[in-house]
Design an enzyme around this catalytic site. Structure first.
Site, mmCIF file in Angstrom:
data_model
loop_
_atom_site.group_PDB
_atom_site.id
_atom_site.type_symbol
_atom_site.label_atom_id
_atom_site.label_comp_id
_atom_site.label_asym_id
_atom_site.label_seq_id
_atom_site.Cartn_x
_atom_site.Cartn_y
_atom_site.Cartn_z
ATOM 1 N N GLY A 196 0.791 -1.229 0.000
ATOM 2 C CA GLY A 196 0.000 0.000 0.000
ATOM 3 C C GLY A 196 0.822 1.277 0.000
ATOM 4 N N SER A 204 12.652 -0.983 -1.157
ATOM 5 C CA SER A 204 13.906 -0.834 -0.405
ATOM 6 C C SER A 204 14.066 -1.952 0.632
ATOM 7 C CB SER A 204 14.026 0.555 0.215
ATOM 8 O OG SER A 204 12.832 1.041 0.762
#
Length: 192
Positions: free
Chosen positions: A21, A90
């Site tokens: 999300g 990441s």
């Protein structure tokens, strides 16, 4: 140009699995920041990979390089009073920690959802391909995701709506002193 406290840039770094999300919440937060008169730049992981990190693969080294490139650009913008929103998986703590050390005003938001929920949300079918072995080095399936140890905010998107998550982000930015009352923003002008 000197920046007063209200013009202080920051990097809001959304990290989490694909489908957690990040981009959805980032878009809501971006809209709110613009409505409050902030200069905003969004660095979305997919878009940056296509333009700034073209040619990089998905090895650990290439993923770290990609994150460090995003961090470099975010740092430049942050130093110049811009509110930077990064939405990037990441996956490695090492890379996120390097970026945190370089950017003074760094706010890490861990956008968390169980793998099964992320897979259910996947409109591109990438998780299905990863589970079937068609995609190698897929974060959360065949490549690790290292969750943040002490993010400024931990959001569970399987337990709240995107609007509720975005509200929590805005409240955290207010608490940390990066945002002010929206009515004050109307009278706000850049000083040169």
């Amino acid at each position: 140009m000197r920046f007063n406290q209200r013009e202080r840039g920051f990097t809001l770094w959304f990290t989490g699995l694909s489908g957690a999300g990040k981009t959805t919440i980032a878009e809501i937060v971006e809209k709110e920041l613009r409505e409050r008169g902030r200069r905003v730049e969004v660095l979305d992981g997919d878009i940056v990979r296509t333009n700034l990190s073209k040619g990089l693969g998905f090895s650990r080294e290439d993923r770290i390089t990609n994150v460090l490139r995003i961090g470099f650009v975010a740092n430049l913008l942050t130093r110049n009073g811009v509110a930077v929103i990064v939405s990037a998986i990441s996956p490695y703590k090492e890379a996120r920690d390097q970026v945190r050390r370089r950017i003074i005003d760094f706010i890490e938001v861990y956008v968390d959802a169980p793998l099964e929920v992320c897979a259910e949300r996947d409109v591109k079918g990438l998780y299905k391909k990863a589970f079937e072995g068609e995609i190698q080095n897929f974060t959360g399936v065949s490549d690790p995701y290292e969750p943040p140890v002490a993010p400024e905010l931990h959001i569970r998107t399987d337990q709240e709506t995107p609007q509720e998550s975005a509200r929590r982000v805005i409240e955290r930015l207010e608490y940390l002193g990066y945002l002010w009352d929206p009515e004050e923003a109307e009278d706000y002008h850049w000083s040169r």
